[in-house]
Design an enzyme around this catalytic site. Structure first.
Site, PDB file in Angstrom:
ATOM      1  N   ASP A 187       4.727  -0.617  -6.842  1.00  0.00           N
ATOM      2  CA  ASP A 187       3.587  -1.029  -7.488  1.00  0.00           C
ATOM      3  C   ASP A 187       2.389   0.059  -7.052  1.00  0.00           C
ATOM      4  O   ASP A 187       1.073  -0.356  -7.455  1.00  0.00           O
ATOM      5  CB  ASP A 187       3.215  -2.366  -7.449  1.00  0.00           C
ATOM      6  CG  ASP A 187       2.017  -2.774  -8.502  1.00  0.00           C
ATOM      7  OD1 ASP A 187       2.073  -2.382  -9.533  1.00  0.00           O
ATOM      8  OD2 ASP A 187       1.228  -3.485  -8.028  1.00  0.00           O
ATOM      9  N   HIS A 223       0.000  -0.708  -9.818  1.00  0.00           N
ATOM     10  CA  HIS A 223      -0.910  -1.462  -8.979  1.00  0.00           C
ATOM     11  C   HIS A 223      -1.480  -2.469  -9.756  1.00  0.00           C
ATOM     12  O   HIS A 223      -2.699  -3.002  -9.844  1.00  0.00           O
ATOM     13  CB  HIS A 223      -2.033  -0.577  -8.384  1.00  0.00           C
ATOM     14  CG  HIS A 223      -2.587  -1.412  -7.004  1.00  0.00           C
ATOM     15  ND1 HIS A 223      -2.921  -0.455  -5.953  1.00  0.00           N
ATOM     16  CD2 HIS A 223      -2.668  -2.670  -6.913  1.00  0.00           C
ATOM     17  CE1 HIS A 223      -3.157  -1.310  -4.992  1.00  0.00           C
ATOM     18  NE2 HIS A 223      -3.389  -2.731  -5.392  1.00  0.00           N
ATOM     19  N   ARG A 253       1.013  -1.336  -0.021  1.00  0.00           N
ATOM     20  CA  ARG A 253      -0.017   0.188   0.063  1.00  0.00           C
ATOM     21  C   ARG A 253       1.040   1.334   0.216  1.00  0.00           C
ATOM     22  O   ARG A 253       1.902   1.298   0.854  1.00  0.00           O
ATOM     23  CB  ARG A 253      -0.909   0.041   1.297  1.00  0.00           C
ATOM     24  CG  ARG A 253      -2.119  -1.000   1.239  1.00  0.00           C
ATOM     25  CD  ARG A 253      -2.994  -0.573   0.068  1.00  0.00           C
ATOM     26  NE  ARG A 253      -4.035  -1.435  -0.010  1.00  0.00           N
ATOM     27  CZ  ARG A 253      -4.125  -2.535  -0.760  1.00  0.00           C
ATOM     28  NH1 ARG A 253      -3.121  -3.016  -1.578  1.00  0.00           N
ATOM     29  NH2 ARG A 253      -5.291  -3.244  -0.799  1.00  0.00           N
ATOM     30  N   GLU A 273      -2.690   7.435  -5.004  1.00  0.00           N
ATOM     31  CA  GLU A 273      -2.700   6.749  -6.472  1.00  0.00           C
ATOM     32  C   GLU A 273      -4.082   6.694  -6.680  1.00  0.00           C
ATOM     33  O   GLU A 273      -4.518   6.548  -7.961  1.00  0.00           O
ATOM     34  CB  GLU A 273      -2.367   5.213  -6.436  1.00  0.00           C
ATOM     35  CG  GLU A 273      -3.015   4.216  -5.303  1.00  0.00           C
ATOM     36  CD  GLU A 273      -2.568   2.932  -5.359  1.00  0.00           C
ATOM     37  OE1 GLU A 273      -3.662   1.992  -5.847  1.00  0.00           O
ATOM     38  OE2 GLU A 273      -1.641   2.445  -5.114  1.00  0.00           O
TER      39      GLU A 273
END
Length: 321
Positions: A266, A303, A242, A271
């Protein structure tokens, strides 16, 4: 046959295909009908759940107290997260309202392979080599990497993904793997050659640090300026969990000062404003993310660690939070 209507927020084409196929293959005394909604769940879109008994949400949908109150008012009794993390749901408010919340704790453990791939990408500089060759540049200058074998890899978090990451790195690559977790799984860790240490010790001795923990109020900005200061000079940092586990401004400072040698991400703490959308024709408004992307030793993906055919077509087992 009774019918359960589910408002499916943040839907993408791969969600629609996989969930339609999945429902068709399930033998059940209950009929499930999905209403696929492209918008994310928020105070502005909560009304779309009217006449639905349940909602299905993803990582960037918002289920805070206000949204939950709105869901309760339109008759929603159940929230299903199609992910392992649940930091976007106010669980206390949900319990108060009598809304059941379920997640998928065993969701995509093979995302560990993506994490290992990201480690390889940044320490062997695949992304830089790819861009060079496309421009006809075959020089090796600036592409010097290092081996995982005998390097110390620190795992923060040893759930299913963290343990599998450790197994691959220890058993497959010969790394010295250490880990920190407030709730250690000592039996499995020992089986995979993973040694538990304190967080301070992990930060001080790791050549590579990989994050594999959920986001909670207690560990927001787990990686901050102070903790980066405790790390080895030239550490490699990878985050596939996260975004808000890392204070991005502190990360940028560490990169500028050379404390951090390379980063693989990622996820990103903000985000929800940019990921899962095509912004290629727009000017990026997030100055912090734009600065982060500008570093040639930073590799960022959107992600996607979970995104495999196998994950999209599997039948998940939901577990109440």
């Amino acid at each position: 046959m009774p019918t359960i209507r589910v408002a499916f927020y943040s839907s993408k084409h791969y969600d629609v295909d996989s969930f339609n196929d999945g429902v068709a293959s399930i033998q059940s005394d209950v009929k499930i009908e999905f209403t696929y909604l492209e918008p994310r769940l928020s105070t502005k879109t909560v009304a779309l759940a009217k006449d639905h008994e349940a909602v299905c949400i993803f990582v960037n949908d918002n289920a805070d107290a206000e949204v939950l109150q709105g869901l309760k008012e339109v008759g929603v009794k159940f929230i299903a997260l199609r992910c392992a993390g649940f930091n976007n749901v106010d669980l206390k408010k949900a319990e108060e309202l009598g809304i059941v919340v379920a997640r998928v704790p065993a969701y995509s453990p093979d995302a560990a392979i993506f994490a290992v791939g990201m480690i390889l990408a940044v320490i062997r500089k695949y992304h830089k080599a790819y861009n060079r060759v496309r421009e006809g540049n075959f020089l090796l200058d600036g592409l010097l990497g290092f081996n995982i074998k005998q390097s110390t890899v620190g795992l923060i978090g040893t759930g299913k993904i963290g343990l599998l990451t450790g197994k691959i790195l220890s058993c497959g690559f010969g790394a010295n793997v250490v880990a920190y977790d407030p709730y250690p799984n000592k039996e499995m860790a020992e089986k995979f050659g993973i040694k538990y240490v304190g967080l301070d010790e992990l930060l001080a001795q790791s050549d590579i640090i990989s994050l594999h923990c959920p986001l909670t109020p207690e560990n927001k900005y787990l990686i901050n300026e102070n903790r980066i200061g405790q790390m080895k000079q030239g550490v490699v940092l990878v985050n596939t969990s996260r975004g808000a586990l890392i204070d991005t401004k502190a990360l940028i400072k560490g990169l500028k000062e050379g404390k951090i040698k390379a980063v693989g991400m990622d996820v990103y703490e903000k985000e929800s404003e940019v990921f899962f959308e095509d912004g290629s024709e727009k000017v990026m408004q997030d100055d912090v993310l734009a600065r982060l992307i500008s570093f040639n030793n930073v590799f960022i993906s959107g992600h996607q660690a979970f995104l495999t055919t196998e994950v999209c077509t599997m039948r998940y087992t939901l577990t109440n939070c």
